[in-house]
Motif scaffolding. Structure first.
Motif, PDB file in Angstrom:
ATOM      1  N   GLU A   1       0.938  -1.196  -0.158  1.00 29.72           N
ATOM      2  CA  GLU A   1       0.121   0.150   0.044  1.00 29.72           C
ATOM      3  C   GLU A   1       0.793   1.287   0.011  1.00 29.72           C
ATOM      4  O   GLU A   1       0.451   2.171  -0.776  1.00 29.72           O
ATOM      5  CB  GLU A   1      -1.000  -0.118   1.104  1.00 29.72           C
ATOM      6  N   LEU A   2       1.925   1.196   0.831  1.00 26.73           N
ATOM      7  CA  LEU A   2       2.681   2.402   0.717  1.00 26.73           C
ATOM      8  C   LEU A   2       3.481   2.708  -0.467  1.00 26.73           C
ATOM      9  O   LEU A   2       3.416   4.027  -0.898  1.00 26.73           O
ATOM     10  CB  LEU A   2       4.109   2.113   1.768  1.00 26.73           C
ATOM     11  N   THR A   3       4.063   1.585  -1.186  1.00 27.18           N
ATOM     12  CA  THR A   3       4.572   1.961  -2.677  1.00 27.18           C
ATOM     13  C   THR A   3       3.464   2.545  -3.578  1.00 27.18           C
ATOM     14  O   THR A   3       3.685   3.367  -4.326  1.00 27.18           O
ATOM     15  CB  THR A   3       5.062   0.725  -3.324  1.00 27.18           C
ATOM     16  N   GLU A   4       2.007   2.180  -3.299  1.00 29.88           N
ATOM     17  CA  GLU A   4       1.233   2.602  -4.385  1.00 29.88           C
ATOM     18  C   GLU A   4       0.609   3.783  -3.876  1.00 29.88           C
ATOM     19  O   GLU A   4       0.401   4.858  -4.745  1.00 29.88           O
ATOM     20  CB  GLU A   4       0.046   1.856  -4.190  1.00 29.88           C
ATOM     21  N   HIS A   5       0.603   4.503  -2.592  1.00 27.68           N
ATOM     22  CA  HIS A   5      -0.350   5.507  -2.377  1.00 27.68           C
ATOM     23  C   HIS A   5       0.586   6.646  -1.412  1.00 27.68           C
ATOM     24  O   HIS A   5       0.156   7.654  -1.464  1.00 27.68           O
ATOM     25  CB  HIS A   5      -1.421   5.015  -1.488  1.00 27.68           C
ATOM     26  N   ALA A   6       1.579   6.107  -1.208  1.00 24.52           N
ATOM     27  CA  ALA A   6       2.442   7.470  -0.516  1.00 24.52           C
ATOM     28  C   ALA A   6       3.366   8.084  -1.409  1.00 24.52           C
ATOM     29  O   ALA A   6       3.962   7.407  -2.212  1.00 24.52           O
ATOM     30  CB  ALA A   6       3.335   6.743   0.639  1.00 24.52           C
ATOM     31  N   ASP A   7       3.625   9.394  -1.109  1.00 25.67           N
ATOM     32  CA  ASP A   7       4.282  10.283  -1.918  1.00 25.67           C
ATOM     33  C   ASP A   7       5.656   9.963  -1.275  1.00 25.67           C
ATOM     34  O   ASP A   7       6.603  10.058  -2.303  1.00 25.67           O
ATOM     35  CB  ASP A   7       4.138  11.765  -1.810  1.00 25.67           C
ATOM     36  N   CYS A   8       5.977   9.896  -0.142  1.00 26.36           N
ATOM     37  CA  CYS A   8       7.208   9.672   0.359  1.00 26.36           C
ATOM     38  C   CYS A   8       7.300   9.050   1.787  1.00 26.36           C
ATOM     39  O   CYS A   8       6.198   9.100   2.840  1.00 26.36           O
ATOM     40  CB  CYS A   8       7.845  11.211   0.863  1.00 26.36           C
ATOM     41  N   VAL A   9       8.064   8.254   2.133  1.00 22.70           N
ATOM     42  CA  VAL A   9       7.810   7.162   3.216  1.00 22.70           C
ATOM     43  C   VAL A   9       9.261   7.454   4.008  1.00 22.70           C
ATOM     44  O   VAL A   9      10.241   7.212   3.419  1.00 22.70           O
ATOM     45  CB  VAL A   9       7.927   5.505   3.115  1.00 22.70           C
ATOM     46  N   LEU A  10       9.061   7.740   5.241  1.00 18.54           N
ATOM     47  CA  LEU A  10      10.292   7.687   6.064  1.00 18.54           C
ATOM     48  C   LEU A  10      10.131   6.525   7.096  1.00 18.54           C
ATOM     49  O   LEU A  10       9.562   6.454   8.001  1.00 18.54           O
ATOM     50  CB  LEU A  10      10.196   9.020   6.907  1.00 18.54           C
TER      51      LEU A  10
END
Lengths: 402, 414
Positions: B198-207
């Motif tokens: 989900e993060l790879t699809e929907h986040a602009d930036c992940v910390l």
């Protein structure tokens, strides 16, 4: 004849404010300077109802901070100011993204901007032309600036447009600056009459080596740019002006220098440039200044002696009498007793341009950051078109050796 | 200035979020001597005067009446949120910002994502909308959650996709807590991998934040304080405020960062940048220096650092610095680095290994498959998404040692 300046983005607004300040400082109406000052004031300012001076400028930015600073700074000086309503800003900025500026924000705010420009134009008796001022590295100056230039071209097809561009430091202020620069230049080449360029790297050197400034801030850089621009734009007696201060500065500049649609890039150098504290103790002579200027001009090639009339510094398809024109002004400029400014359309910008295109191309080859441009409506073809245009420009300039 | 909304989901998300608000208030209190509601405060807080009839919101420049956090707190059990509401931060949130349930998600991503996600969709969107309507110019959402549990991981990523759906133009920055090796939740690898997709699809930036690394830092600091060297507070609980598309310095006095790949121990100036930084390949590097260095001297020291970092061939100058003149509370200086590099690869590979161990045996799978809407294919897709992500990082690393020539340019026929 009046010039309407359009200040775009953070850089455009900061440099613009310095420019108006420099011009105002140069407008000291004593003795012989009366006609000069009148002409300069009419060119860049208009009188308000209260008798004060208001800059003929439109300030545009996608965030409010810099415009507020520039307007406050101008007003604080008590000497001139910007029009209360001559500005437009938004809150969020352009995110250093040319596509956001050009495809989204520009069109969205088109009407407001056009209205502001129209008001300035109507206040001019005779319009000399437009000077959009911007940087090419960010999002607003580059993207919105390009869009606004396009609007100006559409609405005022007969007017001269001289774009003033600030090129970023080569080692990067903005990671995608090369994309933004390539896109801006490629588009402006079709829209502008001439493009006057200042490079941060070059101006930085002037500050450190000639002016002995430490540490160097953007304010110092902008000061040098303003001084050089003032040297170009302040009134002068030109070959076409018949003894009066030239009424058509942009037109004459463009017709003298941008003689071929493939060659529009202009660079500037000014002599002398020294710390303000040293000016009072220096003397200048014209032959020395002009020799210095000529050396600055030809420092890239293996030329020997000769004045500006030397045909070997010009390309073969242009006779030297037409390639060089001399504008004079009998009054000193900006505290220098003698000052000479050289504007050239030459290979001086070829190397920085080539570097910029090379770096942008390397990034493009891996499609780095492309998704951020594509999401604002651009395609790979748009990039390729811009690269093609600039490679053409580079090729044309490279072949000037004949 | 623009505003940001913090969305904290799950137990971990709310606990970290709570520390963030505490720290933010401390910092503002330290600097804001005149009690005026300024733009910096405005980016994370609303100023509410309950005596006003129109709902109370005050403008920038007014005196501070009541500060309310621009936040939405979500948890499927009440414990943590109740604790917050009984603690010193109770005035900072009002009931319209909270969403709780009673029974929790049972450390089950599917329960969080599908069951609660559907049940509370309207309510969540409503609260997000309210929070964003209070903003003059909403710049971004910060999501804080953990990857290993059920609510933070499942419902958190569901909220993320809702944010993309409802507010597509607003940036989504996610702070994700990754479980350590000795995590006591057995199914944390499942939850993490499912959430990663989900993060790879929907986040602009992940910390990403690794619990293990945080532990290492804390231990190191303890050692340091016991060793007689002046200790420092680990600032692990605060969120960056940054201009969209870039980091800006001086006009935002409170850049406080949540530790990234916590091997980057940079918020203590006495430390030299660790050698660890030289191993991974860098895509982009940004440094925010919160101190009173002159721009020039800072530029010089960063010039020395930069050549030691191997950047990707197509982004040799992907380096940006920002300066802020206000140091964090309790420190004279602070340095923060954000790096987009292949340092995260081992974390992901480890995660994949732990996932595979469980998945091969189909351990605990039935808990997930019993949830309405969940199928085994979801696991397979998540796994392949993680694998291709690891592949891409491999690829970057592989190009590191090679000198890539310039791409051949377009040729103009003459």
């Amino acid at each position: 004849m009046s010039v309407v300046t359009v200040q775009l983005g953070q850089c455009g607004n900061q440099v613009g404010q310095e420019l108006f300040d420099t011009i105002w400082t140069d407008n000291v109406p004593e003795g012989q300077r009366k006609t000069y000052c009148t002409s300069s004031r009419d060119r860049f300012f208009r009188r308000t109802a209260h008798g004060g001076l208001q800059a003929r400028a439109v300030l545009i930015d996608m965030e409010p901070k810099v415009i507020n600073q520039s307007m406050t700074k101008a007003a604080k000086s008590g000497r001139w100011k910007y029009g209360e309503t001559s500005h437009f800003s938004q809150k969020q900025g352009s995110g250093n993204n040319w596509a956001n500026g050009y495809h989204v924000l520009g069109p969205r705010h088109r009407d407001v901007v056009e209205e502001l420009v129209r008001r300035e134009v109507e206040s001019c008796d005779v319009l000399a032309g437009f000077m959009p001022m911007m940087s090419v590295a960010g999002g607003t100056g580059s993207g919105v600036g390009t869009f606004v230039t396009q609007c100006l071209r559409d609405i005022y097809p007969g007017s001269f447009i001289l774009n003033h561009l600030t090129w970023p430091y080569g080692t990067g202020e903005v990671i995608v600056q090369n994309y933004n620069s390539v896109l801006t230049l490629a588009h402006l080449y079709q829209l502008s009459d001439a493009i006057l360029v200042h490079e941060n790297d070059v101006v930085h050197k002037i500050c450190s080596q000639l002016l002995n400034i430490k540490p160097i801030s953007f304010s110092d850089i902008n000061g040098v740019i303003a001084h050089q621009l003032g040297g170009v734009l302040q009134p002068a007696l030109t070959p076409d002006s018949h003894g009066a201060y030239g009424g058509n500065p942009l037109g004459e500049l463009v017709s003298a220098l941008a003689c071929h649609p493939e060659y529009k890039l202009l660079s500037v150098c000014t002599v002398p440039q020294m710390p303000t504290s040293s000016i009072a103790f220096s003397t200048f002579s014209w032959p020395a200044l002009l020799k210095h200027l000529r050396q600055m001009l030809i420092s890239n090639s293996k030329m020997e002696e000769g004045g500006f009339a030397d045909p070997s510094i010009y390309t073969s398809w242009l006779p030297s009498e037409e390639a060089f024109s001399l504008w004079k002004s009998p009054v000193p400029f900006n505290k220098y007793e003698k000052s000479a400014t050289l504007v050239t359309n030459s290979q001086a910008l070829l190397r920085p341009l080539d570097d910029m295109v090379r770096k942008a191309w390397n990034m493009f080859a891996s499609r780095a950051y492309m998704h951020q441009y594509i999401k604002f409506g651009m395609s790979e073809e748009d990039f390729l078109d811009s690269f093609t245009s600039l490679e053409q420009v580079i090729s044309s300039y490279s072949q000037l050796h004949s | 200035m623009t505003q940001s909304v913090v969305v904290q989901v799950g137990q971990c998300g709310n606990q970290v979020g709570c520390r963030f608000w505490d720290l933010a208030l401390r910092e503002h209190a330290h600097v804001n001597k005149r009690g005026l509601y300024d733009e910096a405060l405005g980016s994370f807080f609303r100023n509410v005067d309950t005596r006003k009839s129109d709902g109370g919101t005050c403008c920038v420049g007014d005196r501070i009446h009541h500060l309310k956090a621009r936040a939405v707190l979500v948890d499927m059990e009440e414990g943590v949120v109740n604790q917050i509401l009984q603690g010193p931060l109770r005035e900072v949130f009002d009931s319209t910002q909270l969403l709780t349930d009673v029974s929790g998600s049972g450390n089950n991503w599917a329960a969080g994502y599908m069951t609660y996600g559907s049940a509370y969709r309207e309510s969540i969107v409503d609260k997000l909308r309210k929070a964003s309507e209070h903003c003059d110019c909403l710049q971004c959402f910060f999501l804080i959650h953990s990857m290993g549990g059920g609510t933070g991981s499942g419902l958190g990523t569901r909220v993320l996709s809702l944010l993309e759906e409802e507010f597509p133009d607003v940036c989504r920055i996610v702070t994700s807590m990754y479980p350590s090796l000795d995590d006591d939740v057995i199914t944390s690898p499942y939850n993490s991998v499912l959430a990663m997709r989900e993060l790879t699809e929907h986040a602009d930036c992940v910390l990403p934040v690794e619990n293990q690394s945080l532990m290492d830092i804390v231990n190191k600091i303890n050692v340091m304080s016991h060793g007689g060297k002046p200790g420092s507070v680990v600032r692990s609980d605060s969120t960056i405020t940054s201009g969209r598309g870039g980091l800006s310095g001086a006009e935002k006095p409170f850049d406080a960062m949540n530790n990234i790949v916590a091997n980057l121990l940079l918020n203590i100036t006495r430390y030299e940048v660790k050698n660890v930084l030289q191993h991974p390949t860098y895509a982009i590097f940004a440094v925010v220096s919160v101190e009173t260095f002159q721009a020039e001297s800072f530029g010089l020291s960063s010039f020395r650092l930069r050549p030691t970092l191997p950047f990707v061939s197509w982004n040799q100058e992907a380096w940006k610095t920002g300066l802020c003149s206000v140091p964090p509370v309790g420190h004279a200086h602070s340095l923060l680095a954000l790096a987009n590099n292949t340092c995260v690869k081992p974390t992901f590979m480890e995660l994949r290994e732990r996932f595979t161990k469980l998945y091969k045996k189909k351990a605990h799978l039935h808990h997930y498959l019993h949830v309405d809407g969940m199928e085994q294919s979801v696991f397979d897709e998540a796994f392949s998404s993680l694998s291709s992500l690891i592949e891409e990082y491999h690829h970057l690393d592989a190009t590191k040692a090679r000198l890539i020539p310039d791409a051949p340019r377009l040729c103009i026929a003459t």
